[in-house]
Motif scaffolding. Sequence first.
Motif: not given
Length: 282
Positions: A181-187, A193-199, A205-207, A215-223
């Motif tokens: 799975s992919n992981m997301f944290g909310i603070k 969420t981790h950026p889409a690299t080779n790791l 579903t992540r996409r 669409d919902l204007d929720i801030e997301l950072q691939e960090t």
Amino acid sequence: MDWILYNGDLIKEDELKLSREDRAYQFGDGIYEVIRIYGGDFFTAEEHIDRFYESAEKIRMVFPYTKDVFHKMLHELVERNEVTDGQVYVQVSRGASMRQHHFPELAEPVLVASTKPLSRPVEWMKAGVKAKLIEDVRWLRCDIKSLNLLGNVLAKQEAHEAGCFEAILHRGDVVTEGSSSNMFGIKGGILYTHPATNLILNGITRRVIMQICKDLDIELQETAFTVDQALAMDEFFMCSTTAEILPVIQIDDTVIGNGKPGKVTNRLIEAFEARIGVSVNA
């Protein structure tokens, strides 16, 4: 008995015969995809098929069908098996040949696809799940959806033995993804969420979740975030094709937030359900 797609033909399951020299069996030399079916229709099939061909290209495998033909074959398989809610599993190996590590010159890819019914994990969506932190010891090309999953299997087993639903993998202090799975944290209302690299594998579903955030204007950072930051998140969730979006309410011994699925996570679940045309309360 179910039908199986084998090298372009639909055959009965008991008719399937694979060579002991198949490189999937001997080397894990192949790729795979899992596509979800809701109400008899594929969900994000185009994205899964595109990623399938990208993985084939990354391992230098020539897949002998066009995307349109491949999509049609999978659709015929689902229709033949009369699948309403379920999944399609498809894999292709480099082929069967006398065992040698370098690519065989004459082997042709071997395609196998099958279906199975699958219920949505509604109860886990409502209650949340527990996860275990485990060191990520896999190879460095996790962006390829290959058959080499032993590292994932060992992590999932360790999590299972600890009474957890999933393993949260980390390389040193940095959280990468789950074992499947992919992981997301909310603070502070911001998704990380981790950026889409080779790791990591850039999950479909992540996409979809990233599109929903726009669409919902929720801030997301691939960090990338650390283990300590993960444990301090207000909310946490995992996502995959089969698990959809599952709130993570405890990581190891640390309760996340108030120990219940959070408001932002539930909002994302509702938006995801609107896309697939079902409800967690249905």
